[in-house]
Design an enzyme around this catalytic site. Structure first.
Site, PDB file in Angstrom:
ATOM      1  CE  LYS A  93       6.618  -2.245  -3.933  1.00 62.29           C
ATOM      2  NZ  LYS A  93       6.682  -3.723  -3.974  1.00 62.29           N
ATOM      3  CD  GLU A 115       0.935   4.270  -1.289  1.00 66.20           C
ATOM      4  OE1 GLU A 115       1.067   5.510  -1.395  1.00 66.20           O
ATOM      5  OE2 GLU A 115       1.402   3.454  -2.118  1.00 66.20           O
ATOM      6  CB  SER A 382       9.138  -8.426  -8.962  1.00 61.34           C
ATOM      7  OG  SER A 382       8.574  -9.403  -8.087  1.00 61.34           O
TER       8      SER A 382
HETATM    9  C1  LIG Z   1       5.643  -4.618  -4.259  1.00 61.43           C
HETATM   10  C2  LIG Z   1       6.133  -5.816  -4.924  1.00 61.43           C
HETATM   11  C3  LIG Z   1       5.372  -6.494  -5.914  1.00 61.43           C
HETATM   12  C4  LIG Z   1       3.969  -6.096  -6.311  1.00 61.43           C
HETATM   13  O1  LIG Z   1       3.824  -4.847  -6.869  1.00 61.43           O
HETATM   14  P1  LIG Z   1       3.576  -4.599  -8.426  1.00 61.43           P
HETATM   15  O2  LIG Z   1       3.257  -3.152  -8.481  1.00 61.43           O
HETATM   16  O3  LIG Z   1       2.449  -5.476  -8.861  1.00 61.43           O
HETATM   17  O4  LIG Z   1       4.837  -4.946  -9.127  1.00 61.43           O
HETATM   18  C5  LIG Z   1       5.940  -7.582  -6.543  1.00 61.43           C
HETATM   19  N1  LIG Z   1       7.166  -8.026  -6.209  1.00 61.43           N
HETATM   20  C6  LIG Z   1       7.904  -7.426  -5.262  1.00 61.43           C
HETATM   21  C7  LIG Z   1       9.244  -7.980  -4.946  1.00 61.43           C
HETATM   22  C8  LIG Z   1       7.424  -6.310  -4.585  1.00 61.43           C
HETATM   23  O5  LIG Z   1       8.170  -5.731  -3.639  1.00 61.43           O
END
Ligand SMILES: *Cc1c(COP(=O)(O)O)cnc(C)c1O
Length: 418
Positions: A93, A115, A382
């Protein structure tokens, strides 16, 4: 076929998806944002500063790690993990919030609003707001605030105002409405910092561009490690930003298969999931056209996932288009499969992935044994999993964790005077 569409010359449309469905009074602000972004995109100084901050503030490039133990255990493809969890605030993010913060400053804004559902985007926003000296207000459903106390705590410590939204479902969708309302009231000095590759144009395209640093790095890193492109990319899909960031630089490479993993929750038949491609309907909600999980009245349905970041009724418009084009395969895994994948990755590689990312790992665990050992699979981690300690301990019914919490409550704050 060319899958890299110039969404900016199509007014934010990906086929029939996307667009800009907002109250008339927001159009000038979205147009100004689009113009500012297009100028910044072509400005070498802006891009250099973006990459410099990603490098020095967030530790990019994140490593691409060959998971030798996991690959061996599964007996198929060579699995590489893109370690986005090693960045600032523990997830991808940060890429998007740094990009939008730079843009907001360029536009002369003094304040950002956002948000947040689980609080991860709110936390990332509060972090860059502190770094850039913006006033920061985060809208969060009252229910979500109660469930996500650690993130609320850190946002407040970072200097953000966290405003509870007390109407409707008191969750993310009401927080989205409230942040847009607040933006309309403060257009002059405020930037709306959207957290994923969705909402009205230009957000989906802009967020994708900022997140594409993930896929560009993977391309370079895999060429260095293996001397060729990967055969398969796997990423979890909430709103769709980490996945589109990984996929986008590879979209026109026919040899690269791509798999987006949605949250299957308690299983598709239970109805308690967040898999938009399993029964989602075409709709226009929150400013864009895409697939949404809705009820008979067209209102978004209550969704579920053990991973708060995937628990959302809509999906970014570019994914809806890639799905209908057949370019990306979308699948889903259950909460149970996710927890098993988390356990396996921890024990084979000593890595604690976020519950969201564990969805991608679960899909890799299903696929790898069916592929040849000469294949290369890249899984996007992610985020890291520290944030999930409360949820995982509860899901695993860890009695000692519960004892710890009870003891803490009984002790209260130690009194120095005594
Ligand atoms: C917010 C988040 C996601 C999901 O959001 P995307 O916009 O689909 O990437 C995935 N993994 C983590 C670690 C997150 O914090």
């Amino acid at each position: 076929m060319d899958y890299i569409t110039d969404s900016f010359s199509h007014r934010g449309h990906f086929g029939k998806f996307g667009g800009r469905y907002v109250p008339e009074m927001l159009i000038p602000a979205l147009e100004a944002l689009e113009q500012a972004y297009l100028q910044a995109r072509d400005d070498k100084k802006f891009q250099d500063e973006f990459l410099h901050l990603l490098r020095t503030y967030s530790g990019r490039p994140t490593p691409l790690y060959f998971a030798a133990n996991l690959s061996k255990q599964l007996g198929g493809a060579r699995i590489y993990l893109k370690q986005e969890g090693l960045g600032q605030t523990g997830s991808h993010k940060v890429n998007n919030v740094i990009g939008q913060a730079l843009l907001a400053r360029r536009m002369g804004k003094k304040r950002v609003v956002a948000e947040t559902g689980a609080g991860q985007h709110g936390l990332a926003t509060a972090t860059v707001a502190a770094r850039f000296g913006f006033e920061c207000e985060i809208f969060m459903g009252e229910l979500d605030m109660a469930r996500q106390r650690p993130n609320v705590f850190w946002m407040q410590q970072l200097g953000a105002t966290v405003t509870p939204v007390t109407y409707g479902t008191r969750t993310l969708k009401d927080a989205v409405n409230e942040s847009i309302k607040n933006w309309i009231e403060n257009l002059e000095d405020t930037h709306l910092l959207v957290g994923s590759a969705l909402s009205a144009h230009p957000y989906p395209s802009m967020v994708r561009d900022f997140q594409s640093v993930i896929g560009r790095e993977v391309r370079e890193q895999i060429m260095e490690a293996e001397g060729r492109l990967p055969d398969c990319l796997v990423a979890c899909v909430g709103g769709g930003s980490n996945s589109i960031g990984l996929f986008h630089p590879f979209l026109n490479e026919d040899s690269v298969e791509m798999v987006g993993v949605e949250a299957g929750g308690f299983g598709i038949p239970s109805g308690l999931h967040s898999a938009r491609f399993q029964g989602g309907r075409l709709g226009i909600i929150e400013g864009y056209k895409s697939y949404f999980l809705t009820d008979e009245d067209g209102q978004t349905r209550t969704t579920h996932s053990v991973a708060a970041g995937l628990d959302y009724a809509g999906i970014g418009p570019e994914h809806a288009w890639l799905h209908d084009q057949g370019r990306v395969t979308y699948t889903n895994v259950t909460d149970k499969e996710t927890l098993a994948a988390l356990g396996l990755l921890m024990r084979t590689e000593g890595i604690i992935p976020a519950l969201e990312s564990s969805h991608a790992v679960a899909e890799a665990i299903k696929r790898a044994p069916k592929t040849g050992r000469d294949k290369i699979m890249v899984v996007n981690l992610s985020g890291r999993g520290d944030k999930d300690i409360f949820i995982v301990a509860e899901a695993l019914r860890d009695k000692e964790w519960l004892d710890f919490l009870e003891r803490k409550v009984q002790e209260g704050f130690p009194d120095d005077e005594k």
